[in-house]
Scaffold this motif. Structure first.
Motif, PDB file in Angstrom:
ATOM      1  N   LYS A   2       0.840  -1.303   0.051  1.00 37.53           N
ATOM      2  CA  LYS A   2      -0.129   0.081  -0.117  1.00 37.53           C
ATOM      3  C   LYS A   2       0.753   1.224   0.191  1.00 37.53           C
ATOM      4  O   LYS A   2       1.783   1.206   0.747  1.00 37.53           O
ATOM      5  N   ALA A  54      -0.245   9.092   6.512  1.00 37.25           N
ATOM      6  CA  ALA A  54      -0.848   8.007   7.381  1.00 37.25           C
ATOM      7  C   ALA A  54      -2.131   8.218   8.117  1.00 37.25           C
ATOM      8  O   ALA A  54      -2.470   7.319   8.708  1.00 37.25           O
ATOM      9  N   ASP A  84       8.055   7.609  14.270  1.00 37.43           N
ATOM     10  CA  ASP A  84       7.777   6.251  15.375  1.00 37.43           C
ATOM     11  C   ASP A  84       6.053   6.083  15.223  1.00 37.43           C
ATOM     12  O   ASP A  84       5.550   4.950  15.235  1.00 37.43           O
ATOM     13  N   ILE A  87       5.498   4.427  11.824  1.00 34.45           N
ATOM     14  CA  ILE A  87       5.894   2.928  11.934  1.00 34.45           C
ATOM     15  C   ILE A  87       4.998   2.048  12.717  1.00 34.45           C
ATOM     16  O   ILE A  87       4.771   0.962  12.342  1.00 34.45           O
ATOM     17  N   ALA A  88       4.599   2.741  13.886  1.00 40.49           N
ATOM     18  CA  ALA A  88       3.725   2.145  14.505  1.00 40.49           C
ATOM     19  C   ALA A  88       2.296   1.682  14.053  1.00 40.49           C
ATOM     20  O   ALA A  88       1.686   0.676  14.185  1.00 40.49           O
ATOM     21  N   LYS A  89       2.107   2.327  12.821  1.00 40.94           N
ATOM     22  CA  LYS A  89       0.869   2.258  11.855  1.00 40.94           C
ATOM     23  C   LYS A  89       1.279   1.300  10.689  1.00 40.94           C
ATOM     24  O   LYS A  89       0.166   1.038  10.176  1.00 40.94           O
ATOM     25  N   GLY A  90       2.348   0.561  10.710  1.00 40.52           N
ATOM     26  CA  GLY A  90       2.965  -0.387   9.764  1.00 40.52           C
ATOM     27  C   GLY A  90       3.576   0.309   8.537  1.00 40.52           C
ATOM     28  O   GLY A  90       3.848  -0.312   7.648  1.00 40.52           O
ATOM     29  N   PHE A  91       3.729   1.582   8.531  1.00 38.78           N
ATOM     30  CA  PHE A  91       4.384   2.247   7.302  1.00 38.78           C
ATOM     31  C   PHE A  91       5.850   2.710   7.389  1.00 38.78           C
ATOM     32  O   PHE A  91       6.431   2.532   8.566  1.00 38.78           O
ATOM     33  N   SER A  92       6.343   2.715   6.313  1.00 40.59           N
ATOM     34  CA  SER A  92       7.914   3.424   6.276  1.00 40.59           C
ATOM     35  C   SER A  92       8.014   4.222   5.149  1.00 40.59           C
ATOM     36  O   SER A  92       7.201   4.429   4.416  1.00 40.59           O
ATOM     37  N   GLN A 157       4.842   3.740   2.510  1.00 43.20           N
ATOM     38  CA  GLN A 157       4.452   2.414   2.008  1.00 43.20           C
ATOM     39  C   GLN A 157       4.212   1.447   3.323  1.00 43.20           C
ATOM     40  O   GLN A 157       5.017   1.423   4.184  1.00 43.20           O
ATOM     41  N   LYS A 158       3.421   0.468   3.034  1.00 45.86           N
ATOM     42  CA  LYS A 158       3.063  -0.483   3.898  1.00 45.86           C
ATOM     43  C   LYS A 158       3.135  -1.740   3.281  1.00 45.86           C
ATOM     44  O   LYS A 158       2.853  -1.844   2.350  1.00 45.86           O
TER      45      LYS A 158
END
Length: 158
Positions: A2, A54, A84, A87-92, A157-158
């Motif tokens: 995603k 995000a 952070d 990232i906690a939501k699964g994204f980079s 992106q996830k």
């Protein structure tokens, strides 16, 4: 995979007697950014872009200018906290493209230092952060050196 895109914008008034922080670097200048934190418009625009991508609201929601804990805080800390959160939501972070609009000082020579400092704070590669500078050809509040603005577009992106 995603992929999401975010856009950030920030503006600060420039006044004599304030420190001038931009891209995590203190710049020697007669004026500096007026703000609750250190007034780093570039970092604030990047934070807003990341949070928006995000779907995490905005920088003021997470780091309100009414918080005494955040008074005069180093904006790199806000940037790390923002990363952070995504990232906690699964994204980079895929990449960031940012533009700073200011009349003076000329910052072309310190852009590589800003890139290095910000990439370290976000734990991303140098090639994933573009920083550009422009003037407004002496037009408007940026052109009269009354203020500074920054814009950022990010891909996560996830």
């Amino acid at each position: 995979m995603k992929i999401k895109v975010g856009f950030g914008y920030d503006v600060h008034q420039l006044v004599e007697g304030e420190e001038f922080w931009l891209g995590g670097i203190k710049i020697d200048h007669v004026k500096g950014s007026l703000g609750h934190s250190d007034g780093d418009v570039l970092i604030h625009a990047i934070c807003d872009a990341l949070l928006g991508a995000a779907n995490l609201r905005d920088i003021g929601f997470h780091f309100p200018d009414t918080s005494t804990e955040l008074k005069n805080i180093d904006s790199k800390i806000l940037l790390k906290r923002t990363v952070d959160l995504i990232i906690a939501k699964g994204f980079s972070i895929g990449n960031i493209d940012a533009t700073v609009a200011l009349q003076k000082p000329k910052i072309s020579s310190i852009i590589p230092k800003m890139q290095k400092k910000l990439c370290e704070a976000m734990d991303i590669d140098l090639e994933d952060l573009a920083i550009k500078a422009t003037t407004t050809e002496k037009l408007g509040f940026v052109g009269t050196e009354a203020g500074i603005t920054a814009y950022a577009t990010v891909l996560i992106q996830k």
